[in-house]
Write a protein that holds these residues in place. Structure first.
Motif, PDB file in Angstrom:
ATOM      1  N   CYS A 304     -35.424  -2.539  23.519  1.00  0.00           N
ATOM      2  CA  CYS A 304     -36.176  -3.405  22.614  1.00  0.00           C
ATOM      3  C   CYS A 304     -36.816  -2.575  21.507  1.00  0.00           C
ATOM      4  N   GLN A 305     -36.605  -2.965  20.248  1.00  0.00           N
ATOM      5  CA  GLN A 305     -37.179  -2.270  19.112  1.00  0.00           C
ATOM      6  C   GLN A 305     -38.418  -3.005  18.618  1.00  0.00           C
ATOM      7  N   ILE A 306     -39.456  -2.261  18.288  1.00  0.00           N
ATOM      8  CA  ILE A 306     -40.681  -2.837  17.747  1.00  0.00           C
ATOM      9  C   ILE A 306     -40.745  -2.522  16.258  1.00  0.00           C
ATOM     10  N   HIS A 307     -40.824  -3.553  15.452  1.00  0.00           N
ATOM     11  CA  HIS A 307     -40.904  -3.401  13.997  1.00  0.00           C
ATOM     12  C   HIS A 307     -42.349  -3.579  13.563  1.00  0.00           C
ATOM     13  N   PHE A 308     -42.893  -2.584  12.910  1.00  0.00           N
ATOM     14  CA  PHE A 308     -44.304  -2.557  12.542  1.00  0.00           C
ATOM     15  C   PHE A 308     -44.429  -2.749  11.039  1.00  0.00           C
ATOM     16  N   THR A 309     -45.061  -3.826  10.606  1.00  0.00           N
ATOM     17  CA  THR A 309     -45.257  -4.118   9.196  1.00  0.00           C
ATOM     18  C   THR A 309     -46.745  -4.243   8.896  1.00  0.00           C
ATOM     19  N   SER A 310     -47.198  -3.583   7.837  1.00  0.00           N
ATOM     20  CA  SER A 310     -48.611  -3.614   7.471  1.00  0.00           C
ATOM     21  C   SER A 310     -48.790  -4.316   6.135  1.00  0.00           C
ATOM     22  N   TRP A 311     -49.774  -5.223   6.092  1.00  0.00           N
ATOM     23  CA  TRP A 311     -50.143  -5.905   4.850  1.00  0.00           C
ATOM     24  C   TRP A 311     -51.603  -5.616   4.580  1.00  0.00           C
ATOM     25  N   ALA A 312     -51.898  -5.108   3.385  1.00  0.00           N
ATOM     26  CA  ALA A 312     -53.277  -4.871   2.984  1.00  0.00           C
ATOM     27  C   ALA A 312     -53.670  -5.953   1.986  1.00  0.00           C
ATOM     28  N   LEU A 313     -54.484  -6.897   2.426  1.00  0.00           N
ATOM     29  CA  LEU A 313     -54.934  -8.000   1.584  1.00  0.00           C
ATOM     30  C   LEU A 313     -56.373  -7.715   1.180  1.00  0.00           C
ATOM     31  N   LEU A 314     -56.516  -6.999   0.082  1.00  0.00           N
ATOM     32  CA  LEU A 314     -57.827  -6.493  -0.317  1.00  0.00           C
ATOM     33  C   LEU A 314     -58.103  -6.873  -1.771  1.00  0.00           C
ATOM     34  N   PRO A 315     -58.276  -8.154  -2.068  1.00  0.00           N
ATOM     35  CA  PRO A 315     -58.437  -8.587  -3.452  1.00  0.00           C
ATOM     36  C   PRO A 315     -59.686  -8.053  -4.114  1.00  0.00           C
ATOM     37  N   ASP A 316     -60.711  -7.747  -3.360  1.00  0.00           N
ATOM     38  CA  ASP A 316     -61.963  -7.320  -3.957  1.00  0.00           C
ATOM     39  C   ASP A 316     -62.176  -5.816  -3.886  1.00  0.00           C
ATOM     40  N   SER A 317     -61.156  -5.090  -3.443  1.00  0.00           N
ATOM     41  CA  SER A 317     -61.345  -3.654  -3.258  1.00  0.00           C
ATOM     42  C   SER A 317     -61.347  -2.891  -4.575  1.00  0.00           C
ATOM     43  N   GLY A 318     -60.692  -3.445  -5.617  1.00  0.00           N
ATOM     44  CA  GLY A 318     -60.670  -2.790  -6.910  1.00  0.00           C
ATOM     45  C   GLY A 318     -59.816  -1.548  -6.947  1.00  0.00           C
ATOM     46  N   CYS A 319     -58.977  -1.333  -5.934  1.00  0.00           N
ATOM     47  CA  CYS A 319     -58.154  -0.129  -5.913  1.00  0.00           C
ATOM     48  C   CYS A 319     -56.677  -0.499  -5.910  1.00  0.00           C
ATOM     49  N   LEU A 420     -47.376  -7.398  13.100  1.00  0.00           N
ATOM     50  CA  LEU A 420     -47.898  -7.531  11.748  1.00  0.00           C
ATOM     51  C   LEU A 420     -49.342  -7.066  11.742  1.00  0.00           C
ATOM     52  N   LEU A 421     -49.617  -6.002  11.009  1.00  0.00           N
ATOM     53  CA  LEU A 421     -50.974  -5.494  10.850  1.00  0.00           C
ATOM     54  C   LEU A 421     -51.510  -5.965   9.513  1.00  0.00           C
ATOM     55  N   VAL A 422     -52.596  -6.696   9.521  1.00  0.00           N
ATOM     56  CA  VAL A 422     -53.217  -7.222   8.304  1.00  0.00           C
ATOM     57  C   VAL A 422     -54.579  -6.571   8.131  1.00  0.00           C
ATOM     58  N   PRO A 445     -41.247 -13.764  18.521  1.00  0.00           N
ATOM     59  CA  PRO A 445     -41.483 -12.449  19.137  1.00  0.00           C
ATOM     60  C   PRO A 445     -42.340 -11.566  18.249  1.00  0.00           C
ATOM     61  N   MET A 446     -43.639 -11.826  18.212  1.00  0.00           N
ATOM     62  CA  MET A 446     -44.498 -11.075  17.308  1.00  0.00           C
ATOM     63  C   MET A 446     -45.936 -11.046  17.812  1.00  0.00           C
ATOM     64  N   SER A 447     -46.667 -10.062  17.338  1.00  0.00           N
ATOM     65  CA  SER A 447     -48.104  -9.939  17.532  1.00  0.00           C
ATOM     66  C   SER A 447     -48.746  -9.741  16.172  1.00  0.00           C
ATOM     67  N   ILE A 448     -49.965 -10.225  16.017  1.00  0.00           N
ATOM     68  CA  ILE A 448     -50.704 -10.095  14.760  1.00  0.00           C
ATOM     69  C   ILE A 448     -51.985  -9.325  15.040  1.00  0.00           C
ATOM     70  N   ILE A 449     -52.185  -8.249  14.299  1.00  0.00           N
ATOM     71  CA  ILE A 449     -53.389  -7.444  14.419  1.00  0.00           C
ATOM     72  C   ILE A 449     -54.133  -7.526  13.093  1.00  0.00           C
ATOM     73  N   ILE A 450     -55.399  -7.938  13.139  1.00  0.00           N
ATOM     74  CA  ILE A 450     -56.210  -8.050  11.929  1.00  0.00           C
ATOM     75  C   ILE A 450     -57.318  -7.008  12.015  1.00  0.00           C
ATOM     76  N   VAL A 451     -57.388  -6.160  10.997  1.00  0.00           N
ATOM     77  CA  VAL A 451     -58.456  -5.171  10.911  1.00  0.00           C
ATOM     78  C   VAL A 451     -59.362  -5.564   9.755  1.00  0.00           C
ATOM     79  N   GLY A 452     -60.629  -5.853  10.072  1.00  0.00           N
ATOM     80  CA  GLY A 452     -61.600  -6.209   9.040  1.00  0.00           C
ATOM     81  C   GLY A 452     -62.223  -4.966   8.451  1.00  0.00           C
ATOM     82  N   VAL A 453     -62.066  -4.780   7.137  1.00  0.00           N
ATOM     83  CA  VAL A 453     -62.593  -3.612   6.442  1.00  0.00           C
ATOM     84  C   VAL A 453     -63.809  -4.027   5.626  1.00  0.00           C
TER      85      VAL A 453
END
Length: 556
Positions: A304-319, A420-422, A445-453
């Motif tokens: 079984c292969q695990i595909h790791f995708t990261s999304w950075a949704l940071l509209p107010d970060s200014g970077c 999916l890492l958000v 077949p997925m997991s969602i991980i949300i990291v609050g910055v």
């Protein structure tokens, strides 16, 4: 030890997943309990409490054993054992009045005992005196706790028994039979595995099916002796013995396959006294299902292969990535290959760098960075998670809810699992769409991980996590399984990268196994004959426990 129940605090809501632990089963019995009833014997039950933040939190309770001063409880407590922690336990024994009044002030406190889980595990079998107020002994009352490590448990069994033409032990009515299943230990002692419900006024009873772990049933040794006893229930606790038979799980399986799964229920006294005695009835194994439980490593080692995708949704970060500002602000999206270095110098980057490492040798990874003010407009109109899922992620892994065949599903999804890492520094602006997206994704077949910055209010993220209850879509549809893990980065920014990665990824192995268990897809080499399901109690994928009437009904 103080008498009776103290204030029982609610378990504090945990934000971070607990470290990996061993699973331990505890079985209880008591001897020489105090008799608090004037006309009959006590009706004992045991409450298990765990000390948390200097308060006692009720974890579970046994069934009520009617009219007995020497009860053996069929309820099994399952706990996580952490080697590095001191886990203080309290066992409180009550004479229970009424069917559902456990813990009420009317119940009589028969004694209690405190110890640590480590002490029980070290001794495997612990017998302690029960104490009343001010440390006084409760007469000769004792409680015995037997511990068993089930971390290596590899399956569970669903059994269904019925009987035919049992002896009638009552004068004015028919017997009220129930069945007890015991395993024989290495020291020839007998351990109660399960006690069925009582079937009233019936000499050919059909008992409800029940589930039990293979470890509990026979210590994962299919040739270990088992013993079944049949009784006629008596409300005063003086049950009449009808008969018994011995077998093994191996013999059960063979007899069931050959449609010969029935045994004479024999009363040894009658056999000695009655010349033409044959049996006191026949017990029949009506159904047997063996569910093999596969681990996370079984699937990984099965390809079984695990595909790791990261999304950075940071509209107010200014970077934004160097030199890409104007184009990214107009498009709101930039893709970074997994081998490229993301922009540096922000908390988001620190969080991403410590969590985007592939979680196993079979993982692949890619980073997707929506930057600039256009992302803020998108999140406000579509919901940040829905927007992150839909562009490419969901279509690439979509699979039918009604599959043409198990083999087709296995080809489609048993080789692929997605994480999916958000990363986000804001709150959910469209909660309804986000909940809808997560409920749909729970079938995939997925997991969602949300990291609050940052320091925003992440209350909505806690709701999406689902730890406080099943997440539902706006239409009321429940999520098939809990796939979201939320971690506030501010609480871990001083932790080591390894510690952060461990907390973020802690729930993924369980979620992966849950998905394939639900789909009844064994790993490669798992065996096509295995029925897939989760480990034993709270039923369902991993951690499915034996069905027990103990938590809802009273047993003899």
């Amino acid at each position: 030890m103080s008498a009776g129940p103290e204030r029982r605090a609610a378990a504090p809501p945990g934000v971070l997943p607990a470290p990996r632990a061993s699973k331990v089963e505890l079985r209880l019995s008591c001897r020489h309990l105090l008799d608090r009833d004037p006309l009959t014997k006590s009706d004992p039950s045991v409450v298990l409490l765990l000390q948390s933040q200097s308060q006692w939190v009720q974890v579970d309770r046994t069934e009520v054993v009617r009219s007995s001063l020497h009860p053996v409880f069929s309820k099994v407590f399952t706990l996580d054992y952490y080697f590095e922690e001191v886990q203080k336990l309290r066992f409180e024994v009550y004479d229970t009045h009424g069917p559902c009044s456990l813990g009420c002030q009317d119940d009589d406190f028969l004694g209690g005992m405190e110890c640590t889980l480590g002490q029980i595990v070290a001794q495997k079998k612990m017998t302690r005196a029960l104490l009343l107020k001010f440390g006084r002994n409760a007469g000769k009352s004792t409680i015995t706790v037997i511990a068993e490590d089930i971390s290596g448990n590899n399956g569970y069994v669903e059994l269904s028994f019925r009987a035919r033409k049992l002896d009638d032990k009552d004068l004015f009515s028919k017997s009220d039979p129930f069945l007890e299943l015991y395993r024989v230990n290495d020291d020839q002692s007998e351990q109660l595995v399960y006690r069925t419900e009582v079937v009233k006024n019936d000499l050919s009873p059909v008992w409800e099916p029940f589930k039990v772990s293979l470890c509990n049933l026979c210590c994962c040794e299919e040739t270990r002796p088992l013993k079944c006893l049949v009784w006629d229930h008596d409300s005063r606790g003086k049950h009449d013995f009808i008969g018994e038979f011995s077998t093994t799980f191996e013999e059960m399986q063979k007899a069931f396959r050959e449609h010969q799964a029935q045994w004479d229920c024999v009363n040894a006294k009658y056999k000695q006294k009655k010349r033409h005695y044959k049996n006191s009835g026949v017990v029949i194994l009506a159904d047997l299902k063996f569910y093999r439980v596969h681990s996370f490593l079984d699937y990984i080692m099965g390809g079984c292969q695990i595909h790791f995708t990261s999304w950075a949704l940071l509209p107010d970060s200014g970077c934004h990535p160097q030199g890409e500002g104007p184009r990214l602000r107009s498009q709101g999206l930039c893709r970074w290959p997994s081998t490229s270095r993301p922009p540096t110098g922000t908390p988001a980057t620190a969080a991403l760098c410590t969590t985007s490492t592939p979680s196993s040798p079979t993982s692949t990874s890619r980073l997707c960075w929506p930057w600039g003010r256009s992302a803020k407009t998108t999140t406000a109109t579509r919901g940040f998670l829905l927007w992150a899922l839909e562009p490419e992620f969901l279509p690439s892994m979509r699979c039918p809810t009604t599959s043409p065949s198990t083999s087709t599903l296995r080809m489609m999804s048993v080789k692929q699992y997605y994480i999916l890492l958000v990363l986000t520094d804001g709150v959910v602006t469209d909660m309804a769409d986000t909940r809808e997206a997560i409920v749909r994704a729970s079938h995939l077949p997925m997991s969602i991980i949300i990291v609050g910055v940052g320091n925003a209010d992440f209350t909505d993220m806690q709701t999406l996590d689902g730890d406080d209850g099943v997440l539902r879509s706006p239409r009321g549809e429940p999520a098939l399984r809990d796939i979201v893990q939320f971690v506030p980065f501010r609480e871990l920014k001083s932790a080591s990268p390894a510690a952060l990665a461990k907390c973020v990824l802690a729930e993924v192995p369980r979620q992966l196994v849950e998905y394939y268990s639900y789909r009844e897809l064994p790993p490669r080499g798992g065996g096509a004959h295995d029925r897939e399901a989760g480990p034993p109690e709270t039923a369902g994928p991993p951690g499915v426990q034996p069905r027990s009437v103990a938590s809802t009904l009273e047993v003899p």
